[in-house]
Write a protein that holds these residues in place. Structure first.
Motif, PDB file in Angstrom:
ATOM      1  N   ILE B 106       0.503  -0.801  -1.818  1.00 19.28           N
ATOM      2  CA  ILE B 106       1.548  -1.831  -1.674  1.00 19.28           C
ATOM      3  C   ILE B 106       1.251  -2.709  -0.448  1.00 19.28           C
ATOM      4  CG2 ILE B 106       4.010  -2.197  -1.176  1.00 19.28           C
ATOM      5  CD1 ILE B 106       4.555   0.319  -2.901  1.00 19.28           C
ATOM      6  N   LEU B 107       0.841  -2.041   0.631  1.00 16.03           N
ATOM      7  CA  LEU B 107       0.506  -2.783   1.852  1.00 16.03           C
ATOM      8  C   LEU B 107      -0.556  -3.851   1.572  1.00 16.03           C
ATOM      9  CD1 LEU B 107       0.511  -2.714   5.132  1.00 16.03           C
ATOM     10  CD2 LEU B 107      -1.570  -1.408   4.805  1.00 16.03           C
ATOM     11  N   TRP B 108      -1.617  -3.445   0.878  1.00 19.54           N
ATOM     12  CA  TRP B 108      -2.701  -4.393   0.582  1.00 19.54           C
ATOM     13  C   TRP B 108      -2.272  -5.445  -0.438  1.00 19.54           C
ATOM     14  CZ3 TRP B 108      -7.045  -5.231   3.248  1.00 19.54           C
ATOM     15  CH2 TRP B 108      -7.399  -4.274   4.198  1.00 19.54           C
ATOM     16  N   THR B 109      -1.303  -5.064  -1.292  1.00 18.55           N
ATOM     17  CA  THR B 109      -0.788  -6.063  -2.242  1.00 18.55           C
ATOM     18  C   THR B 109      -0.132  -7.200  -1.473  1.00 18.55           C
ATOM     19  OG1 THR B 109      -0.319  -4.237  -3.723  1.00 18.55           O
ATOM     20  CG2 THR B 109       0.651  -6.341  -4.310  1.00 18.55           C
ATOM     21  N   PHE B 110       0.623  -6.850  -0.437  1.00 18.92           N
ATOM     22  CA  PHE B 110       1.259  -7.894   0.381  1.00 18.92           C
ATOM     23  C   PHE B 110       0.200  -8.763   1.067  1.00 18.92           C
ATOM     24  CE2 PHE B 110       5.085  -4.938   0.699  1.00 18.92           C
ATOM     25  CZ  PHE B 110       5.818  -5.676  -0.209  1.00 18.92           C
ATOM     26  N   LEU B 111      -0.826  -8.098   1.590  1.00 14.20           N
ATOM     27  CA  LEU B 111      -1.864  -8.856   2.298  1.00 14.20           C
ATOM     28  C   LEU B 111      -2.603  -9.803   1.356  1.00 14.20           C
ATOM     29  CD1 LEU B 111      -3.436  -6.103   4.601  1.00 14.20           C
ATOM     30  CD2 LEU B 111      -1.750  -7.812   5.196  1.00 14.20           C
ATOM     31  N   LEU B 221      -1.686  -4.728  -9.127  1.00  9.34           N
ATOM     32  CA  LEU B 221      -1.590  -5.797 -10.128  1.00  9.34           C
ATOM     33  C   LEU B 221      -0.469  -5.513 -11.115  1.00  9.34           C
ATOM     34  CD1 LEU B 221      -5.317  -6.481 -10.269  1.00  9.34           C
ATOM     35  CD2 LEU B 221      -3.625  -8.275 -10.123  1.00  9.34           C
ATOM     36  N   ASP B 222       0.539  -4.832 -10.626  1.00  9.14           N
ATOM     37  CA  ASP B 222       1.749  -4.624 -11.419  1.00  9.14           C
ATOM     38  C   ASP B 222       1.440  -4.150 -12.847  1.00  9.14           C
ATOM     39  OD1 ASP B 222       4.547  -4.684 -11.403  1.00  9.14           O
ATOM     40  OD2 ASP B 222       4.522  -6.460 -12.659  1.00  9.14           O
ATOM     41  N   GLY B 223       0.704  -3.091 -12.931  1.00 10.07           N
ATOM     42  CA  GLY B 223       0.383  -2.547 -14.248  1.00 10.07           C
ATOM     43  C   GLY B 223      -1.045  -2.854 -14.665  1.00 10.07           C
TER      44      GLY B 223
END
Lengths: 472, 278
Positions: B106-111, B221-223
């Motif tokens: 999740i952290l890297w998704t934000f980045l 990637l949300d799924g």
């Protein structure tokens, strides 16, 4: 000897566990009903409301024991929950799910129980369609929604589209002659989005594109460009038209919007993005269901008086539709007839049944009061039951609790009965998944993507993988 | 012996054999309906998604070798050279490993968020470039996922290399220095030969673990998208999104077969190349 004792000990623990579970069942002779729609632990106000309903119900029906079993339906966990028999007696799902849940035997037929209670002919036909297979009913709708265009009123005021047209000191969404100031066609959305992007930091609109949400919204956009997505041909076989000219027009509209950078950034926008984007002023518009108006308010402290919901736009030529679905209550395959009856009876105590009584009235009022105390916007609902006395009761209670300026919602609710259209009948989520891919490709490469080719692929995949199976 | 045998059978062999058996049946949910032989396998091979997922998984393995395999070696060598605060840097390098996997993803998704205001895009914009689609870019998504995985996992692998480096007798380095070897020469003739056994073992483990990449594309990637879906994620989707547990089991068996084949091939090559076999 030591090893033997170890094995003996392990077996004893295993046996005791089994006995423990069996004992649990035998101890309580009441009919247990596990309520999956029970609120999660952090929703204290809702829990208090449910506890009140529970105490009333158990007083009236002492043979039942209501058990709180909060259960949120999601695709990831559902199959394993169902396979391992841990589903609650009754739980909520999405309106597109029952066909596959029925096909896989995860939920049960409740036609006889509905008949016994006299509720069968009171169901709204549109909402009941997705819960019915071979004239057998597998659930009851909790409520309904229809899709509309949600607008951030503040942004529209800033760019001068909404103004006080009648001089009463309140912003209006129609002009002096009552003509809409809001976009009513996709072309107008495009034009308004250009203004939004020019004069504010927001984008024009959010287009969802992942987890089947892209396809869900796109199907409504495509209908309004005149598309027929699924139909039975002359031979009685199901065919899809995801690559029809109307669908291509719809995808090209998205492509045009993206090409001019009028859409919220990103290629894989999930459902939660629409209320994040509108709640944080990142977009001026989005397509959303009428049952989800509270999402930007409760999740992003958005001012409920700054939301506007208007009818879905059209292409100016074809009839505009509003995709309609809802949330059904469905029943675990393992639920007994008695449990189903009890769970259905409990719906009266929640104000979610067609029964007109003081109990139902009080429950509906309590639900509204709780929503009010949480600062949620309360707007008219799409009713899941059609009996006259039920509708009269709702019409009497609902207006007392509406806490938004209905001028911003009136057109939507006035036209919804003519515009409502239920989702496509076959493998709807799979169709959405194929459409998601086409939308993602357009969002990723708007300058070079070929909507015709993408939709041809989507149509071929959907036909080969799903419709051909169905037509066998 | 008996308890461990019982536990091993219960937790390893029974699920393994059940999965193989499930892959040979038509299914309804997780229930076996009818024996269908290799039909599930044929159906899976015909599915475009499977071919895409297989290629993606190979791409994950490729990038993990390029990015993820070298990073811990380099980190260990640098850490080995540090004189002061060695313990502090060791802890710092290992810290990401203690972050739960989903939280790290999740952290890297934000980045890597494609919005112009995300951290990485802010840097790109500050450098005068156009914001990138980052994780949503189908050409970049696998590379970015591998970067996130490397950040999370490199610390633990680095510790193994570091332990190996610290076990090298310092007299080798002293002798090399006396012979006038510079840093790169010491690295080539002393350090790397000592690390080789570890490198080869960890290489196989790395490939095996990357072939099982699952939750990172799912979360980031949300799924998952077609460009990032892995075989494990596809297997999961078959089972839990499509209710095709037979397909899922078949995909699992195919994945296992690929990993076993790779391991056998590696062992074979290893034996052929090792000096003892000559």
């Amino acid at each position: 000897m030591k090893k033997f004792l170890c094995v003996l000990f392990s077996l004893s623990v295993f046996a005791c566990t089994l006995i423990g579970f069996t004992g649990c069942k035998e101890k309580n002779e009441k009919i247990q009903i596990e309520l999956g729609m029970w609120p999660e632990a952090n929703l204290t106000q809702d829990i208090a409301m449910y506890k009140y309903w529970e105490s009333q119900f158990e007083e009236a029906y002492p043979q039942y024991d209501i058990i709180a079993a909060p259960y949120t339906y999601n695709l990831q966990a559902f199959v394993s929950d169902a396979a391992s028999g841990v589903l609650p007696t009754v739980f909520q799902t999405w309106m597109t799910e029952p066909p596959s849940l029925i096909e896989n035997g995860y939920i049960r037929d409740i036609t006889d129980q509905l008949e016994q209670l006299g509720w069968l002919d009171k169901l709204d036909e549109g909402l009941a369609a997705n819960l019915t297979v071979n004239n057998r009913v597998y659930g009851v709708p909790r409520d309904g929604y229809a899709m509309g265009l949600m607008i951030n009123k503040k942004i529209f005021e800033e760019i001068g589209i909404f103004y006080d047209s009648d001089g009463d000191g309140v912003t209006d969404i129609v002009d002096e002659e009552g003509n809409p100031l809001y976009p009513t066609t996709f072309q107008e959305i495009y034009e308004v989005s250009q203004i939004v992007c020019e004069y504010t930091e927001a984008k024009g609109i959010a287009i969802l594109s992942s987890n089947q949400n892209g396809g869900w919204q796109f199907s409504n956009i495509a209908w309004n460009f005149g598309a027929v997505l699924q139909e039975k041909n002359a031979n009685g076989k199901w065919v899809s038209h995801l690559n029809s000219q109307a669908c291509i027009d719809a995808l090209e509209w998205i492509q045009m919007m993206k090409n001019e950078d009028l859409i919220a950034p990103g290629v894989t926008l999930p459902y939660s993005d629409w209320y994040k984007l509108i709640g944080t002023r990142a977009v001026a518009m989005c397509f959303a269901g009428s049952d989800a108006i509270s999402m930007p308010v409760t999740n992003y402290n958005f001012n409920k008086d700054d939301l506007v919901l208007v009818p879905m736009p059209g292409d100016g030529v074809h009839q505009a539709y509003s995709l309609s679905g809802g949330t059904p209550f469905v029943f675990s395959k393992d639920a007994t007839d008695e449990q189903v009856l009890g769970a259905l009876r409990f719906l009266e105590y929640m104000g979610r049944s067609p029964v007109v009584s003081d109990v139902a009235r009080a429950a509906i009022e309590r639900g509204h009061q709780t929503a009010q105390s949480k600062g949620m916007p309360i707007v008219p609902t799409i009713k899941p039951w059609k009996s006259h006395d039920y509708l009269a009761m709702i019409e009497e209670i609902e207006p007392q609790y509406i806490n938004v300026n209905m001028e911003y919602y009136q057109e939507f609710f006035d036209t919804i009965d003519q515009m409502r259209r239920v989702e496509e009948p076959n493998y709807c989520q799979k169709m959405y998944e194929e459409l998601d891919r086409a939308i993602q490709a357009v969002l990723e490469n708007p300058a070079t993507a070929n909507p015709t080719a993408l939709l041809n692929t989507a149509n071929n995949n959907f036909t080969n993988k799903y419709l051909n199976e169905l037509n066998k | 012996m008996l308890p461990s045998l019982v536990l091993f059978s219960f937790f390893v062999w029974v699920p393994l054999l059940s999965n193989i058996s499930l892959s040979l049946y038509t299914t309804k949910g997780f229930e076996k309906i009818q024996f269908s032989g290799l039909e599930n396998y044929l159906a899976v091979f015909k599915d475009d998604l499977f071919v895409g997922a297989l290629l993606n998984t190979c791409e994950y393995a490729f990038w993990s070798v390029i990015i993820g395999f070298l990073a811990p070696v380099i980190m260990a060598i640098i850490l080995n050279e540090i004189v002061h605060f060695k313990g502090f840097f060791r802890v710092c390098a290992y810290l990401p490993n203690m972050v739960p996997g989903i939280a790290a993803a999740i952290l890297w998704t934000f980045l890597f968020d494609p919005s112009a205001g995300s951290m990485v895009n802010s840097i790109i914009v500050a450098l005068g470039k156009e914001p990138s689609l980052l994780i949503d870019d189908s050409d970049l998504s696998i590379i970015l996922i591998i970067i996130a995985m490397t950040w999370k996992g490199a610390g633990a692998t680095m510790l193994i290399y570091l332990a190996s480096l610290q076990s090298i007798d310092s007299t080798y380095y002293e002798a090399a220095r006396l012979d006038g070897a510079n840093f790169m020469q010491r690295l080539r003739y002393v350090t790397i030969p000592h690390l080789l056994p570890n490198i080869s073992t960890l290489f196989v483990l790395q490939i095996i673990s990357v072939f099982q990449v699952f939750y990172e594309p799912m979360v980031m990637l949300d799924g998952g998208t077609d460009a990032s879906i892995s075989l494990m994620l596809l297997s999961y989707n078959y089972a839990f999104k499509d209710s095709k547990s037979g397909y899922s089991a078949a995909t699992g068996v195919i994945l296992a077969a690929i990993i076993i084949a790779f391991t056998l091939l590696y062992n074979f090559v290893q034996k052929k190349l090792s000096p003892q076999s000559e």
